[in-house]
Structure formats: C-alpha cells, structure tokens
Enzyme design. Structure first.
Site, short mmCIF file in Angstrom:
data_model
loop_
_atom_site.label_atom_id
_atom_site.label_comp_id
_atom_site.label_asym_id
_atom_site.label_seq_id
_atom_site.Cartn_x
_atom_site.Cartn_y
_atom_site.Cartn_z
N ARG A 1 0.84 -1.19 0.00
CA ARG A 1 0.00 0.00 0.00
C ARG A 1 0.88 1.24 0.00
NH1 ARG A 1 -3.55 -2.80 -1.49
NH2 ARG A 1 -5.60 -3.14 -0.55
N HIS B 1 -0.96 -0.14 -9.85
CA HIS B 1 -1.66 -1.05 -8.92
C HIS B 1 -2.14 -2.31 -9.65
CE1 HIS B 1 -3.90 -1.07 -4.83
NE2 HIS B 1 -3.80 -2.31 -5.28
P1 NAP Z 1 -2.08 -11.37 5.07
O1 NAP Z 1 -2.35 -12.79 4.71
O2 NAP Z 1 -3.00 -10.71 6.03
O3 NAP Z 1 -0.59 -11.31 5.63
C1 NAP Z 1 -0.07 -10.20 6.30
C2 NAP Z 1 1.33 -10.50 6.80
O4 NAP Z 1 1.88 -9.31 7.36
C3 NAP Z 1 1.36 -11.54 7.90
O5 NAP Z 1 2.48 -12.36 7.77
C4 NAP Z 1 1.47 -10.70 9.17
O6 NAP Z 1 2.13 -11.34 10.25
C5 NAP Z 1 2.32 -9.57 8.68
N1 NAP Z 1 2.15 -8.38 9.53
C6 NAP Z 1 1.03 -7.67 9.76
N2 NAP Z 1 1.27 -6.65 10.61
C7 NAP Z 1 2.60 -6.72 10.91
C8 NAP Z 1 3.45 -5.96 11.73
N3 NAP Z 1 3.01 -4.90 12.44
N4 NAP Z 1 4.75 -6.32 11.81
C9 NAP Z 1 5.21 -7.38 11.13
N5 NAP Z 1 4.45 -8.15 10.33
C10 NAP Z 1 3.15 -7.81 10.22
O7 NAP Z 1 -2.06 -10.46 3.78
P2 NAP Z 1 -1.79 -10.89 2.25
O8 NAP Z 1 -2.96 -11.57 1.65
O9 NAP Z 1 -0.47 -11.59 2.18
O10 NAP Z 1 -1.68 -9.44 1.58
C11 NAP Z 1 -0.75 -8.47 2.06
C12 NAP Z 1 -1.09 -7.09 1.53
O11 NAP Z 1 -0.78 -7.00 0.16
C13 NAP Z 1 -2.57 -6.71 1.58
O12 NAP Z 1 -2.94 -6.27 2.88
C14 NAP Z 1 -2.67 -5.62 0.54
O13 NAP Z 1 -2.47 -4.36 1.13
C15 NAP Z 1 -1.52 -5.92 -0.41
N6 NAP Z 1 -2.00 -6.31 -1.74
C16 NAP Z 1 -1.66 -5.53 -2.81
C17 NAP Z 1 -2.06 -5.89 -4.08
C18 NAP Z 1 -1.67 -5.08 -5.28
O14 NAP Z 1 -2.16 -5.32 -6.38
N7 NAP Z 1 -0.76 -4.15 -5.16
C19 NAP Z 1 -2.83 -7.04 -4.27
C20 NAP Z 1 -3.17 -7.80 -3.17
C21 NAP Z 1 -2.74 -7.43 -1.90
P3 NAP Z 1 1.54 -12.68 10.94
O15 NAP Z 1 1.76 -13.76 9.93
O16 NAP Z 1 2.38 -12.86 12.13
O17 NAP Z 1 0.09 -12.41 11.21
C1 GLV Z 2 -5.48 -5.16 -3.84
O1 GLV Z 2 -4.77 -4.22 -3.70
C2 GLV Z 2 -5.87 -6.04 -2.77
O2 GLV Z 2 -5.73 -5.68 -1.60
O3 GLV Z 2 -6.34 -7.15 -3.09
#
Ligand code: NAP
Ligand code: GLV
Length: 328
Positions: free
Chosen positions: A243, A291
């Site tokens: 983000r 994005h």
């Molecule tokens: P997720 O499954 O919720 O994983 C989040 C990870 O971040 C977990 O490993 C969590 O730790 C860690 N985390 C959260 N808060 C933290 C902190 N304060 N310190 C250290 N580690 C922390 O999320 P995801 O599905 O992998 O997606 C991640 C992010 O990618 C989304 O929230 C979104 O913003 C972004 N995204 C972007 C796009 C794009 O097109 N650009 C697309 C999809 C997603 P734990 O494992 O210990 O809980």
């Molecule tokens: C896109 O940015 C998502 O959070 O899936």
C-alpha cells in the site's frame, strides 16, 4: 426450490439477500457468476438509497452509506486482500460497520501467483542489471557491468501472509538468500525468518532487495522510511506492492539521491492514480505500475466467496476473517 439454501426471516422462508458493490466492475459478469454459484440467492447491485435488508455484502471500496443501519448483515466480503479501506471508514467513524458482521478478505484467488511473477521479475531485473543496461542502450553505450553475486543478493520480504509466504518460496528458486519478517514467528524451509519489532533490524541488515507485502495498519504505516533504508545494503532496491502509505515518499527520493537506494519499483501510492506532477513519474530510477501487481480475478473470487457464503449459511466456520484489533 432448495429449502436447505434458504434462511428463515421472521418465520417466513426467504432467499438469502446479497448486495454487490464495485465501482467500475463488469457488473453483468460478476452477477452472472455469482448467480451461477448461488442460484437461490436474491442478489442485487447496491445503489445509493438502497436500505432494504441484506444478509451478505460483496464490496470493494464501498461508500460508508452502504453499511449504515444494517443490523442483519452477517458478513462483508472484501473484493481484495487488503481491508485497509473498510477499516479506515470504521476508524474515522466508529460504529459504521454493522455490529454483527464479519469482515472477510480474499485469500489468494490467483493473486499469489501474480505477486510471485512481479517479485521475481524485479529481483531478476535488478540482480542482472537489466535496468542499467536499458539506460546504457538509451545512451548508445556498449558496456559490460560486473555481475552481482547471487549469494549476497539477499531479498527481504516484509509480510509472510497469504501472499508473502508464496513470494518468499517462489524467490528461493532464484538461488538468492531469502529473509522474511512477520508479526508472529513462522518457519519456512530455506527462509531466514524474523518476527516482531525486536528482530526488525536483524531482518533489514544487509538486505539488497526489500519487497513489501505487509497490510496497511497503524503499526505498518510509514515502515519504508529513512531509518529502514539506512539499514539495508548500500545501493539496495525497494519494491512496494502493498500500500502507498507504507512508504515515506520524500525519504525514498532522498535515499535515491544519496545512493543508499539504487532504484525502486512502486505499484501502490498514497494517492491513486499517481498525480501527474509526482516526481516518481519521471525519476530515472523509479519504475511505476498502476496497482496491477496482483489483480482480483473474477472467477476465482466468485468461487471462493460463494463457497464461504454457503458454508456460513450451513453454520460452518470459514477462513479469511479479519481481526479488527490487529487491523488485517
Ligand atoms: P495477510 O495474509 O494478512 O498477511 C499479512 C502479513 O503481514 C502476515 O504475515 C502478518 O504477520 C504480517 N504483519 C502484519 N502486521 C505486521 C506488523 N506490524 N509487523 C510485522 N508483520 C506484520 O495479507 P496478504 O494476503 O499476504 O496481503 C498483504 C497485503 O498485500 C494486503 O494487505 C494488501 O495491502 C496488499 N496487496 C496488494 C495488491 C496489489 O495489487 N498491489 C494485491 C493484493 C494485496 P503474521 O503472519 O504474524 O500475522
Ligand atoms: C489489492 O490491492 C488487494 O488488496 O487485493
């Protein structure tokens, strides 16, 4: 009529009611797919002024009004992995989200593979210096640059969740050292894992490519800042696919000027679309994508959400429920 797919409301047999909102989406395709998966559901596109009852909402960046006065709403399905936009609505005006509704994020639905591709491309591009060869070609210069040693081209992945875990595993295939950073401890074979603020510096020290896949929460906002950049290897690379507010833009520009950061690839921004006058557009060592690092794939998302709605209607537990306290 399939009675088992119906819910009782006030003693009257009623189809489950679902509202859908995504500005700019191909509504016919979304509704067609959802109707195929949930043939007995009463599905409608939400429009301003619609206050009729709903059991479930499927939304992306919905206006506050959609959620107001909906005590019956059982779950809100977010058409993305990141729920920061919805939680921001609640932070700004507490009590906006229906009190009994669970918030459910997309889990992978084809995004992990896209993230692996994007991250792999960035690491290869920088490790093999394709970005510099592009610049040399533009200058008409035939010049061989020394190769980076793969063994010291350490990649650090911030976030080891649904997407971060797949990205770290995918990067191992390149033969580079891979480190991860999460909130709670984890193990992934072959990955140097770090967890919690006390291990943050050890995670950063000497990292050559920093890839951000954290959720945007109050704890992670601004984590890509001057201090963080200063701990990386000299001439490190930054890839932000999570983000915009994770990054302190001015700190990145300064670190690029100083040579502490060699180049950056950015897919997300404080303001999207990235404003025309923003220096990232024209910086010779910043790559901008709009994005697209991992897009929400319609078919995969429909199948996952419909499966979860069916499970909830049967009273079964589902995964992907957001913890409001953690913020992701
Ligand atoms: P997720 O499954 O919720 O994983 C989040 C990870 O971040 C977990 O490993 C969590 O730790 C860690 N985390 C959260 N808060 C933290 C902190 N304060 N310190 C250290 N580690 C922390 O999320 P995801 O599905 O992998 O997606 C991640 C992010 O990618 C989304 O929230 C979104 O913003 C972004 N995204 C972007 C796009 C794009 O097109 N650009 C697309 C999809 C997603 P734990 O494992 O210990 O809980
Ligand atoms: C896109 O940015 C998502 O959070 O899936």
């Amino acid at each position: 009529m399939h009675m088992h797919k119906r819910t009782k409301t006030n003693g009257i047999d009623a189809a489950m009611k679902i509202i859908f909102y995504e500005n700019g989406a191909d509504l016919d395709a979304w509704l067609g797919g959802l109707r195929r998966e949930l043939p007995d559901a009463d599905l409608r596109v939400w429009e301003p002024g619609d206050t009729a009852p709903a059991d479930y909402a499927i939304v992306w960046r919905a206006p506050r009004e959609l959620f107001a006065n909906r005590p019956d709403l059982k779950a809100v399905f977010n058409l993305g992995a990141g729920v920061d936009a919805i939680l921001e609505v609640e932070r700004k005006e507490p009590g906006t989200l229906p009190p009994n509704a669970q918030l459910v994020r997309l889990e992978d639905t084809g995004m992990a593979q896209q993230m692996v591709e994007y991250a792999t491309y960035c690491v290869l591009r920088y490790m093999r210096r394709f970005d510099e060869y592009d610049a040399l070609q533009r200058a008409g210069r035939w010049e061989k640059l020394p190769q980076h040693a793969r063994e010291t081209f350490t990649v650090g992945v911030l976030g080891l969740g649904v997407l971060g875990a797949e990205v770290t595993k995918g990067l191992l295939a390149l033969g580079v050292p891979v480190r991860s950073y999460s909130r709670t401890p984890k193990t992934i074979e072959g990955v140097q894992v770090h967890a919690g603020p006390e291990q943050f510096d050890a995670f950063l020290d000497g990292v050559k490519v920093l890839i951000n896949l954290l959720p945007h929460t109050p704890d992670t906002e601004g984590i890509l800042n001057a201090r963080t950049f200063g701990r990386l290897a000299r001439g490190a690379y930054v890839v932000n696919v999570a983000r915009g507010p994770h990054l302190v833009d001015a700190d990145l520009l300064a670190a690029l000027d100083q040579g502490q950061i060699a180049a950056a690839t950015l897919d997300v921004f404080h303001t999207e679309p990235l404003p025309a006058a923003h220096p990232f557009w024209t910086h010779p060592r910043v790559s901008v994508t709009p994005h697209i690092s991992a897009e929400t794939l319609r078919e995969e998302s429909i199948v996952q959400i419909a499966g979860k709605i069916r499970a909830l209607a049967r009273g079964e537990p589902i995964s992907g429920i957001v913890d409001f306290r953690r913020g992701y």
